[in-house]
Design an enzyme around this catalytic site. Structure first.
Site, mmCIF file in Angstrom:
data_model
loop_
_atom_site.group_PDB
_atom_site.id
_atom_site.type_symbol
_atom_site.label_atom_id
_atom_site.label_comp_id
_atom_site.label_asym_id
_atom_site.label_seq_id
_atom_site.Cartn_x
_atom_site.Cartn_y
_atom_site.Cartn_z
ATOM 1 N N LYS A 258 50.663 45.203 38.973
ATOM 2 C CA LYS A 258 50.109 43.877 38.644
ATOM 3 C C LYS A 258 50.429 43.553 37.200
ATOM 4 O O LYS A 258 50.246 44.383 36.311
ATOM 5 C CB LYS A 258 48.576 43.879 38.829
ATOM 6 C CG LYS A 258 47.951 42.503 38.633
ATOM 7 C CD LYS A 258 48.187 41.660 39.858
ATOM 8 C CE LYS A 258 47.613 40.253 39.699
ATOM 9 N NZ LYS A 258 48.468 39.395 38.843
ATOM 10 N N LYS B 267 44.608 48.584 31.315
ATOM 11 C CA LYS B 267 43.684 47.451 31.382
ATOM 12 C C LYS B 267 42.997 47.386 32.746
ATOM 13 O O LYS B 267 41.767 47.234 32.836
ATOM 14 C CB LYS B 267 44.445 46.159 31.101
ATOM 15 C CG LYS B 267 43.570 44.921 30.980
ATOM 16 C CD LYS B 267 44.432 43.677 30.763
ATOM 17 C CE LYS B 267 45.287 43.780 29.535
ATOM 18 N NZ LYS B 267 46.072 42.546 29.283
ATOM 19 N N SER C 285 42.331 37.678 38.569
ATOM 20 C CA SER C 285 43.523 37.786 39.418
ATOM 21 C C SER C 285 43.221 38.657 40.638
ATOM 22 O O SER C 285 43.677 38.374 41.760
ATOM 23 C CB SER C 285 44.687 38.398 38.632
ATOM 24 O OG SER C 285 45.282 37.451 37.787
ATOM 25 N N THR D 163 41.009 34.653 31.247
ATOM 26 C CA THR D 163 41.317 35.507 30.107
ATOM 27 C C THR D 163 40.560 35.040 28.871
ATOM 28 O O THR D 163 39.935 35.850 28.170
ATOM 29 C CB THR D 163 42.831 35.527 29.831
ATOM 30 O OG1 THR D 163 43.525 35.883 31.023
ATOM 31 C CG2 THR D 163 43.160 36.531 28.740
ATOM 32 N N LYS E 41 54.939 44.286 34.292
ATOM 33 C CA LYS E 41 55.131 43.102 33.461
ATOM 34 C C LYS E 41 56.539 42.588 33.677
ATOM 35 O O LYS E 41 57.453 43.345 34.049
ATOM 36 C CB LYS E 41 54.938 43.428 31.977
ATOM 37 C CG LYS E 41 54.489 42.233 31.146
ATOM 38 C CD LYS E 41 53.023 41.905 31.396
ATOM 39 C CE LYS E 41 52.542 40.820 30.438
ATOM 40 N NZ LYS E 41 51.103 40.560 30.608
ATOM 41 N N ASN F 53 46.849 29.382 27.080
ATOM 42 C CA ASN F 53 45.951 29.744 28.178
ATOM 43 C C ASN F 53 44.799 30.635 27.729
ATOM 44 O O ASN F 53 43.746 30.662 28.358
ATOM 45 C CB ASN F 53 46.729 30.475 29.275
ATOM 46 C CG ASN F 53 47.778 29.592 29.923
ATOM 47 O OD1 ASN F 53 47.810 28.395 29.705
ATOM 48 N ND2 ASN F 53 48.642 30.195 30.713
#
Length: 421
Positions: free
Chosen positions: A74, A98, A354, A194, A110, A225
């Site tokens: 993810k 995380k 998410s 976030t 990523k 964001n």
């Protein structure tokens, strides 16, 4: 140091150093530690895109999958001209820790594409997104690797990825990405997650210091964001946002900057400077050194360094960005008595919601925004309490404590699964 001065390799070296600091407090077999240090898969693709003028232009993209012991890979997808494989490698590793810190069943990945979307048309960005998706379609999927928005990407890019992947598979597959528009299976509260998580972590950290967010002064580097959303939630909590910035510079008013006006200017003029905002212009470097109660670096990595950490005058730093503080800066801030809430905890709200979106997609559910907010508060609050407890028990920084928590969970899962064949 500006983000462009921080080399991609430095980010990965920094991530490995943080891993070693945590491992020093854990009984991890050297071979297992080496496995945690290395990525599982790194894909580099070079692909053509037809530009508006009819010419073909080549782009380079990356997808790095660090670890999937605890669940599918993810991680976000960023579009940036300075991105490189080393940077993405570090970001993928941080995603693993995380997800483990907030104890959700994901691994870390990523992605990025070397491009400047600010200088591209909407059609060019769409064609780039679809072609990149086609190039990596064989390694992503709802149960394999789930991309999400990151720097200079958002719900529209996720919609294009979902549509392209669905066309390849021959069926609508909303769970291939998160951060989608609501109309395509996105989750309520995902866009704000976030930034909202940054404020949740900040509130817990402030209470740990005997403070409340109300009336605290806040400087936020970044207005996208993460930073832009965080500004609104800080204001709702009663804090006074006195400075904000974007890639072009920032604005400062000790009496408070209206985030609504600043962000409206950004949307209209593509910058925060001047334009109806009652504030003076400052640079991103100057913002980091303002005398405020709380500093929230919410833009790019490597902005707090050995060169400027001693000039930081905030008592609390909450990392909305990934990797904004170098190890050398960490040591300086610790000597100054500055409490730093690390990125793998402070900005984990995005990956948490998410996860909520992914679960809703797989089960054809739709949770209310109230349910999302409550679950986010519970998960972020529990993770913050666990990290604070470890920090107190082992007499380490919150960063090292968060790394100990995340790394230990991944290491234990690895040992339980074993090595096959």
């Amino acid at each position: 140091m500006s983000p462009s001065q921080s080399t991609p390799l430095d980010s990965y070296a920094m991530a490995c150093r943080q891993l070693d600091d945590a491992a020093a407090h854990l009984d991890i077999d050297p071979g297992l530690l080496e496995r945690l240090r290395l990525t599982e898969r790194e894909v580099t693709v070079n692909f053509p895109v037809k530009m508006d003028d009819g010419t073909l232009k080549m782009f380079t993209g990356y997808r790095v999958q660090h670890n999937d012991v605890r669940g599918p890979f993810k991680g976000g997808l960023r579009y940036h001209p300075d991105t490189d494989l080393g940077e993405v490698r570090a970001l993928a590793m941080w995603m693993t820790w995380k997800a483990a810190v907030v104890n959700i069943p994901f691994g870390g990945a990523k992605g990025s594409v070397q491009c400047n979307p600010k200088k591209m048309s909407r059609g060019e960005v769409e064609r780039l997104t679809r072609r990149f998706t086609w190039s990596i379609a064989s390694i992503i999927g709802p149960e394999r690797d789930i991309p999400a928005p990151d720097v200079y990407t958002g719900p529209q890019e996720m919609a294009w990825i979902m549509d392209t992947y669905s066309m390849i598979k021959g069926q609508t597959t909303p769970g291939v990405v998160t951060g989608k528009p609501l109309e395509l299976g996105g989750s309520l509260g995902r866009f704000e997650a976030t930034g909202r998580g940054v404020v949740i972590a900040a509130a817990r950290a402030a209470r740990h210091l005997g403070r409340e967010l109300e009336n605290m002064t806040v400087a936020i580097q970044g207005s996208g964001n993460v930073g832009g959303v965080a500004a609104r939630y800080f204001e709702r909590a009663g804090a006074k946002v006195v400075a904000m910035s974007d890639s072009g510079g920032g604005v400062y008013n000790p009496q408070g900057v209206s985030s609504a006006k600043a962000l409206a200017c950004k949307n209209q003029y593509s910058c925060l400077l001047g334009r109806e905002v009652a504030a003076e212009d400052i640079s991103n470097e100057e913002l980091l050194e303002l005398k405020v109660d709380l500093l929230a670096p919410c833009a790019m990595e490597g902005v707090l360094t050995e060169a400027n950490a001693a000039k930081v005058r905030a008592g609390l730093v909450v990392e909305g960005a990934n990797g904004p503080t170098t190890p050398e800066a960490d040591a300086i801030l610790a000597d100054k008595g500055v409490l730093v809430v690390p990125d793998i905890l402070a900005n984990a709200g995005g990956v948490t919601v998410s996860y909520f979106e992914w679960v809703q997609n797989l089960q054809n559910l739709l949770w209310s925004e109230e349910q999302i907010g409550q679950r986010l508060e519970e998960i972020m609050g529990k993770a913050m309490d666990e990290v604070l407890a470890i920090a107190g028990e082992k007499k380490v920084s919150l960063r090292t404590a968060a790394m100990i928590l995340g790394v230990n969970r991944v290491a234990e899962a690895t040992k339980l699964r074993g090595i096959y064949p």
